[in-house]
Design a protein around this motif. Structure first.
Motif, PDB file in Angstrom:
ATOM      1  N   ILE A  21       0.686  -1.030   0.035  1.00 12.69           N
ATOM      2  CA  ILE A  21       0.066   0.092   0.153  1.00 12.69           C
ATOM      3  C   ILE A  21       0.762   1.389   0.066  1.00 12.69           C
ATOM      4  O   ILE A  21       0.386   2.288  -0.442  1.00 12.69           O
ATOM      5  CB  ILE A  21      -1.057   0.115   1.193  1.00 12.69           C
ATOM      6  N   ILE A  22       2.090   1.246   0.435  1.00 16.08           N
ATOM      7  CA  ILE A  22       2.977   2.267   0.523  1.00 16.08           C
ATOM      8  C   ILE A  22       3.848   2.584  -0.635  1.00 16.08           C
ATOM      9  O   ILE A  22       4.587   1.452  -0.932  1.00 16.08           O
ATOM     10  CB  ILE A  22       3.688   2.344   1.673  1.00 16.08           C
ATOM     11  N   THR A  40       7.087   9.017   0.262  1.00 11.67           N
ATOM     12  CA  THR A  40       5.991   7.783   0.433  1.00 11.67           C
ATOM     13  C   THR A  40       4.611   8.310   0.097  1.00 11.67           C
ATOM     14  O   THR A  40       4.508   9.333   0.907  1.00 11.67           O
ATOM     15  CB  THR A  40       6.235   7.194   1.698  1.00 11.67           C
ATOM     16  N   SER A  41       3.814   7.663  -0.190  1.00 13.48           N
ATOM     17  CA  SER A  41       2.379   8.054  -0.311  1.00 13.48           C
ATOM     18  C   SER A  41       1.499   6.563  -0.210  1.00 13.48           C
ATOM     19  O   SER A  41       2.021   5.536  -0.470  1.00 13.48           O
ATOM     20  CB  SER A  41       1.971   8.725  -1.778  1.00 13.48           C
ATOM     21  N   LEU A  42      -0.030   7.060  -0.208  1.00  6.96           N
ATOM     22  CA  LEU A  42      -0.841   6.005  -0.021  1.00  6.96           C
ATOM     23  C   LEU A  42      -1.833   6.551  -0.840  1.00  6.96           C
ATOM     24  O   LEU A  42      -2.658   7.542  -0.663  1.00  6.96           O
ATOM     25  CB  LEU A  42      -1.096   5.938   1.486  1.00  6.96           C
ATOM     26  N   ALA A  77      -6.573  -1.699   2.403  1.00  3.05           N
ATOM     27  CA  ALA A  77      -5.449  -0.854   2.618  1.00  3.05           C
ATOM     28  C   ALA A  77      -5.110  -0.462   4.217  1.00  3.05           C
ATOM     29  O   ALA A  77      -3.958  -0.524   4.219  1.00  3.05           O
ATOM     30  CB  ALA A  77      -5.796   0.689   1.975  1.00  3.05           C
ATOM     31  N   LEU A 100      -1.544  -1.215   5.462  1.00  2.00           N
ATOM     32  CA  LEU A 100      -0.612  -0.140   5.976  1.00  2.00           C
ATOM     33  C   LEU A 100      -0.325  -0.526   7.558  1.00  2.00           C
ATOM     34  O   LEU A 100       0.897  -0.462   7.916  1.00  2.00           O
ATOM     35  CB  LEU A 100      -1.469   1.002   6.198  1.00  2.00           C
ATOM     36  N   ILE A 102       3.645  10.330   5.276  1.00  2.00           N
ATOM     37  CA  ILE A 102       3.031   9.623   4.327  1.00  2.00           C
ATOM     38  C   ILE A 102       2.051  10.506   3.658  1.00  2.00           C
ATOM     39  O   ILE A 102       1.532  11.141   4.510  1.00  2.00           O
ATOM     40  CB  ILE A 102       2.519   8.483   4.644  1.00  2.00           C
ATOM     41  N   ILE A 146      -1.227  11.234   1.608  1.00  4.02           N
ATOM     42  CA  ILE A 146      -2.478  10.594   1.164  1.00  4.02           C
ATOM     43  C   ILE A 146      -3.365  11.819   0.582  1.00  4.02           C
ATOM     44  O   ILE A 146      -3.819  12.710   1.097  1.00  4.02           O
ATOM     45  CB  ILE A 146      -3.416   9.986   2.227  1.00  4.02           C
ATOM     46  N   SER A 147      -3.493  11.543  -0.780  1.00  2.00           N
ATOM     47  CA  SER A 147      -3.008  10.910  -1.748  1.00  2.00           C
ATOM     48  C   SER A 147      -2.255  11.475  -2.833  1.00  2.00           C
ATOM     49  O   SER A 147      -2.338  12.730  -3.036  1.00  2.00           O
ATOM     50  CB  SER A 147      -4.352  10.279  -2.381  1.00  2.00           C
ATOM     51  N   CYS A 172      -7.635   3.988   7.301  1.00  2.00           N
ATOM     52  CA  CYS A 172      -5.999   4.340   7.389  1.00  2.00           C
ATOM     53  C   CYS A 172      -5.507   5.349   7.991  1.00  2.00           C
ATOM     54  O   CYS A 172      -4.374   5.333   8.967  1.00  2.00           O
ATOM     55  CB  CYS A 172      -5.415   4.673   5.770  1.00  2.00           C
TER      56      CYS A 172
END
Length: 352
Positions: free
Chosen positions: A50-51, A63-65, A105, A109, A123, A125-126, A145
Motif C-alpha cells: 500500500i505504501i 512515500t504515499s498511499l 489498505a 498499512l 506519508i 494521502i493521496s 487508514c
C-alpha cells in the motif's frame, strides 16, 4: 470528434489507451447531454502493498498511499488521468467512472508500519487521486487508514478538494498535536459556475473554504493549493483565492501550473472547445508559452513551475498574493518524534 458534455462528468470521451492496439469508438449520436452520465463502477483492487515510493526531485514527499485508483470528481485537467491506462482503461470517461478500491489498505498499512523495517517518515494521502472522492463517504477507507496512522502517530499529509475531509478532523487533530499532520486543500477557482464544469463532482469553492475553517479551528495546519493554475482562465484569481483562504484560516500556500501529459492534452482541448470556445486559443497558447512551445514538458525542475515570461509573471503574482494575504509558502516540517509501535496482540507490554 463531436463536442459534447455529459451532465455530472468532466468528459464524455474515452481517448485510445496508449498501451493498447484496439480502440473503442462510441456512436456520438448515443450521447444525450440532458441525461446523466454513466454510473460509477467500484471494483476491488487486490494490491499486496500500500505504501508507494518515489524519487522524483520535484515531488515533496517520498512515500504515499492511495486508497483509490481513478477519481469520480471528474476534474477535466487531472494529471493522474493517464495512470488509468496502466490498468487497461482510458484516461477519459473511464478514469472517473471505473474506480478501483483498495479495501485491504488499512490492514496492509498496519502491517508495513508494524514492521521493524519501516523507517518513520511522512506519508502523503493521496499522491495521485483524491482520498475523499465520493466513494469514501460510504466506504471510509481513508478514515480507516488515518486510524492506523493515528495509532502509530506516523505523520501524514492530506491533499484533497473535498469538504469530506472535515469528517476526520478528530484523527487529524490528534496527529497534529504531535506535529504529525497537515492538510492541503486545493482551490482552483472561486467561480462556482466554472468549477461545476471543470470539477463536476468535487466540493464547491465555498465548501472548500469552509473545510479550511473547520480544520484550522481544530488545530490542524492547512495549506491552500492554488492548483492547477490554468493560464488564461484561472490565473487572474490567485490573489482572490489566497485572500479567501487566509481569511478562512490557511497559513501557507502553494501553486502548480496546469500539466497536460499524454491523452490529457486532447481531453482538455476538447473541453475548452465545448465550454470556452472563445478562450480556447488564448489558453492553449499560454500553456505552450510556459511549456517551451508544447502543451506538456515533463522535464524535472520546470514541470512544476513552467518557464518563460508568463511563468515568471505567474510566480510573481503568487508571491505578491501570499505577501498581501499573510500566507507563507511553507509549513513547519512534519515530525516523527511521536512515532511508536503498539504492542502486537498477545504481548502484554511487560517491558515498557
Amino acid at each position: 470528434m463531436q463536442l459534447v458534455q455529459l451532465r455530472g462528468r468532466g468528459t464524455a470521451h474515452n481517448p485510445k489507451n496508449r498501451f493498447e492496439s484496439a480502440e473503442y469508438v462510441p456512436d456520438d449520436e448515443a450521447y444525450d447531454p440532458d441525461e446523466p452520465g454513466p454510473r460509477t463502477q467500484l471494483m476491488r483492487d487486490h494490491t499486496r502493498g500500500i505504501i508507494t515510493r518515489n524519487d522524483s526531485p520535484d515531488v515533496p514527499f517520498e512515500t504515499s498511499l492511495n486508497p483509490y485508483r481513478g477519481c469520480e470528481h471528474g476534474c477535466v485537467y487531472c494529471f493522474a488521468r493517464p495512470t488509468h491506462e496502466y490498468l487497461g482503461f482510458s484516461s477519459g470517461l473511464d478514469f472517473e467512472t471505473k474506480i478501483l478500491v483498495k479495501h485491504d489498505a488499512p490492514e496492509l498499512l498496519r502491517k508495513e508500519l508494524q514492521s521493524p523495517r519501516w523507517k518513520p517518515q511522512p506519508i502523503a494521502i493521496s499522491g495521485v487521486t483524491d482520498p475523499y472522492q465520493p466513494a469514501e463517504r460510504k466506504l471510509g477507507i481513508t478514515r480507516q487508514c488515518l486510524e492506523v496512522l493515528a495509532e502509530f502517530r506516523n505523520p501524514v499529509g492530506i491533499v484533497t478538494k473535498n469538504h469530506l475531509v472535515t469528517r476526520d478532523a478528530d484523527l487529524l487533530g490528534e496527529l497534529a498535536s504531535y506535529g504529525a499532520a497537515v492538510v492541503n486543500i486545493s482551490v482552483t477557482t472561486l467561480d462556482e459556475k466554472l468549477q461545476r464544469v471543470m470539477e463536476p463532482r468535487a466540493s464547491t469553492p465555498a465548501r472548500r473554504l469552509e473545510a479550511i475553517r473547520v480544520l484550522s479551528a481544530a488545530g490542524i495546519p492547512v495549506r491552500v493549493l492554488i492548483a492547477p493554475v490554468v493560464p488564461g482562465l484561472t490565473d487572474h484569481e490567485m490573489p482572490a483565492i489566497a485572500a479567501a483562504a487566509a481569511e478562512a484560516g490557511a497559513t501557507a500556500a502553494g501553486y502548480i501550473p496546469l500539466r497536460l501529459p499524454f491523452a490529457l492534452k486532447e481531453l482538455f482541448e476538447t473541453w475548452l472547445a465545448t465550454n470556452f470556445p472563445d478562450r480556447k486559443d488564448k489558453v492553449l497558447n499560454r500553456i505552450r508559452a510556459i511549456r517551451g512551445g508544447k502543451l506538456y514538458d515533463p522535464q524535472w525542475g520546470t514541470r512544476m513551475r513552467g518557464e518563460g515570461i508568463f511563468a515568471v509573471q505567474m510566480g510573481a503574482l503568487f508571491a505578491t498574493a501570499c505577501r498581501k494575504s499573510g500566507l507563507t509558502e511553507e509549513l513547519p516540517p512534519l515530525s516523527t518524534a511521536g512515532f511508536h509501535r503498539p504492542h502486537p496482540a498477545g504481548q502484554m507490554g511487560l517491558f515498557d
